[in-house]
Enzyme design. Structure first.
Site, PDB file in Angstrom:
ATOM      1  N   HIS A  64      28.659 -26.240   8.733  1.00  0.00           N
ATOM      2  CA  HIS A  64      28.318 -27.548   9.309  1.00  0.00           C
ATOM      3  C   HIS A  64      28.299 -28.672   8.278  1.00  0.00           C
ATOM      4  O   HIS A  64      28.255 -29.842   8.655  1.00  0.00           O
ATOM      5  CB  HIS A  64      26.947 -27.453  10.007  1.00  0.00           C
TER       6      HIS A  64
ATOM      7  N   SER B 183      27.935 -35.040  12.203  1.00  0.00           N
ATOM      8  CA  SER B 183      26.984 -34.496  13.171  1.00  0.00           C
ATOM      9  C   SER B 183      26.420 -35.611  14.063  1.00  0.00           C
ATOM     10  O   SER B 183      27.187 -36.297  14.754  1.00  0.00           O
ATOM     11  CB  SER B 183      25.884 -33.731  12.420  1.00  0.00           C
ATOM     12  N   LEU B 184      25.115 -35.843  14.061  1.00  0.00           N
ATOM     13  CA  LEU B 184      24.551 -36.955  14.828  1.00  0.00           C
ATOM     14  C   LEU B 184      25.216 -38.275  14.435  1.00  0.00           C
ATOM     15  O   LEU B 184      25.484 -39.126  15.288  1.00  0.00           O
ATOM     16  CB  LEU B 184      23.038 -37.043  14.604  1.00  0.00           C
TER      17      LEU B 184
ATOM     18  N   TRP C 298      21.344 -35.619  11.497  1.00  0.00           N
ATOM     19  CA  TRP C 298      19.949 -35.574  11.928  1.00  0.00           C
ATOM     20  C   TRP C 298      19.021 -35.118  10.793  1.00  0.00           C
ATOM     21  O   TRP C 298      19.325 -34.149  10.086  1.00  0.00           O
ATOM     22  CB  TRP C 298      19.808 -34.608  13.111  1.00  0.00           C
TER      23      TRP C 298
ATOM     24  N   ASP D 214      30.914 -23.024  11.504  1.00  0.00           N
ATOM     25  CA  ASP D 214      29.821 -23.878  11.977  1.00  0.00           C
ATOM     26  C   ASP D 214      29.058 -23.203  13.123  1.00  0.00           C
ATOM     27  O   ASP D 214      29.643 -22.850  14.148  1.00  0.00           O
ATOM     28  CB  ASP D 214      30.400 -25.218  12.453  1.00  0.00           C
TER      29      ASP D 214
ATOM     30  N   PHE E 151      16.319 -25.874  10.705  1.00  0.00           N
ATOM     31  CA  PHE E 151      17.515 -26.583  11.152  1.00  0.00           C
ATOM     32  C   PHE E 151      18.517 -26.731  10.006  1.00  0.00           C
ATOM     33  O   PHE E 151      19.722 -26.575  10.194  1.00  0.00           O
ATOM     34  CB  PHE E 151      17.130 -27.956  11.703  1.00  0.00           C
ATOM     35  N   LEU E 152      18.023 -26.990   8.802  1.00  0.00           N
ATOM     36  CA  LEU E 152      18.898 -27.104   7.640  1.00  0.00           C
ATOM     37  C   LEU E 152      19.580 -25.778   7.344  1.00  0.00           C
ATOM     38  O   LEU E 152      20.764 -25.740   6.998  1.00  0.00           O
ATOM     39  CB  LEU E 152      18.101 -27.568   6.420  1.00  0.00           C
ATOM     40  N   ALA E 153      18.842 -24.687   7.462  1.00  0.00           N
ATOM     41  CA  ALA E 153      19.409 -23.364   7.200  1.00  0.00           C
ATOM     42  C   ALA E 153      20.553 -23.065   8.176  1.00  0.00           C
ATOM     43  O   ALA E 153      21.566 -22.463   7.799  1.00  0.00           O
ATOM     44  CB  ALA E 153      18.331 -22.293   7.301  1.00  0.00           C
ATOM     45  N   LEU E 154      20.405 -23.480   9.422  1.00  0.00           N
ATOM     46  CA  LEU E 154      21.456 -23.268  10.414  1.00  0.00           C
ATOM     47  C   LEU E 154      22.740 -24.002  10.042  1.00  0.00           C
ATOM     48  O   LEU E 154      23.841 -23.562  10.379  1.00  0.00           O
ATOM     49  CB  LEU E 154      20.976 -23.753  11.794  1.00  0.00           C
ATOM     50  N   GLN E 155      22.612 -25.120   9.327  1.00  0.00           N
ATOM     51  CA  GLN E 155      23.775 -25.937   9.002  1.00  0.00           C
ATOM     52  C   GLN E 155      24.686 -25.291   7.962  1.00  0.00           C
ATOM     53  O   GLN E 155      25.875 -25.601   7.896  1.00  0.00           O
ATOM     54  CB  GLN E 155      23.326 -27.324   8.515  1.00  0.00           C
TER      55      GLN E 155
END
Length: 258
Positions: free
Chosen positions: A235, A82-83, A22, A207, A143-147
């Site tokens: 992730h 992922s997506l 994503w 992850d 969102f990128l940081a969470l990955q």
């Protein structure tokens, strides 16, 4: 006619189609491109609406999968992150006779938590959709940081992912929201339980988006599939641990005699 970005790299006899996650684009694979190209002929795709495939508007998982399939080589190994794992899975389900095998990376047949099923809380995904409209750049960066959160190289890996986005055209808010909606609502668990293809599921132990409990649940529910847990990855295991990632892929291809 809309143009889907599709790059072929290498001249190995075996085709590997790679689908990103994503918000990103095919540049996400650059850290493993050279290593993989000595084993496979790579097909690096910007999903419809993402990166250099800008001519496409927001769409469903099924529509996205069909557009990608129309340009695909026959009997390829399909890898989705992922997506992209959902897109690759949809293609394998729809065209099993023409797919050599399926590899999902840090992916889930259902990303949204549901009862005893571990995942992202649906309200978190809904909040991301609302936040995109309010502050596009900050939401994507979050969102990128969470990955990458949790790995020893988290900051460096996050910078790599950010550069992947910034170096290519950005998806529209509508395309990104449609992707989040797929993550929030699509569920391929039942269909994939019937898939009779070589199937590798690759996970990062750290992850924060795809809980590691999913791996053990699917090991029991899908005994015909194989899983690998990369202990120090999150992730984006192909960015944090590219050599280990490539070894897992090439071992799988060898194990299935492909």
């Amino acid at each position: 006619m809309n143009q889907l970005f599709w790059q072929r790299i290498g001249d190995a006899p075996r085709d590997l189609v790679m689908l990103h996650g994503w918000g990103l684009n095919a540049e996400a694979w650059r850290s493993v491109e050279t290593r993989l190209a000595s084993h496979f002929r790579l097909h690096l795709v910007d999903l419809p609406g993402y990166g250099r495939s800008q001519a496409y508007s927001a769409m469903s998982l099924a529509d996205m999968a069909e557009i990608v399939w129309q340009q695909a080589p026959a009997n390829a190994l399909w890898l989705g992150w992922s997506l992209g794992g959902l897109v690759a899975s949809r293609i394998a389900l729809d065209h099993p006779a023409h797919v050599a095998g399926l590899i999902t990376v840090a992916s889930s047949p259902r990303f949204s938590a549901d009862g005893d099923w571990p995942g992202i809380k649906p309200e978190v995904l809904s909040a991301f959709e609302h936040q995109l409209s309010a502050d596009f750049q900050k939401t994507v960066e979050r969102f990128l940081a969470l990955q990458t959160l949790g790995t020893d190289s988290a900051r460096q890996d996050a910078r790599v992912l950010k550069s992947v986005i910034l170096n290519q055209p950005m998806p529209t808010v509508e395309v990104l929201n449609a992707g989040l909606e797929i993550l929030r609502t699509d569920d391929l668990r039942e269909e994939l339980s019937q898939l009779q293809l070589p199937f590798l599921r690759l996970y990062g132990y750290l992850d924060g988006l795809v809980p590691r409990k999913i791996a053990s649940q699917l090991d029991k529910a899908w005994p015909h599939t194989h899983s690998v847990m990369m202990r120090n990855a999150a992730h984006a295991p192909f960015i944090s641990h590219p050599e280990e990632f490539v070894d897992v892929l090439t071992n799988f291809a060898s194990d299935i005699g492909w």
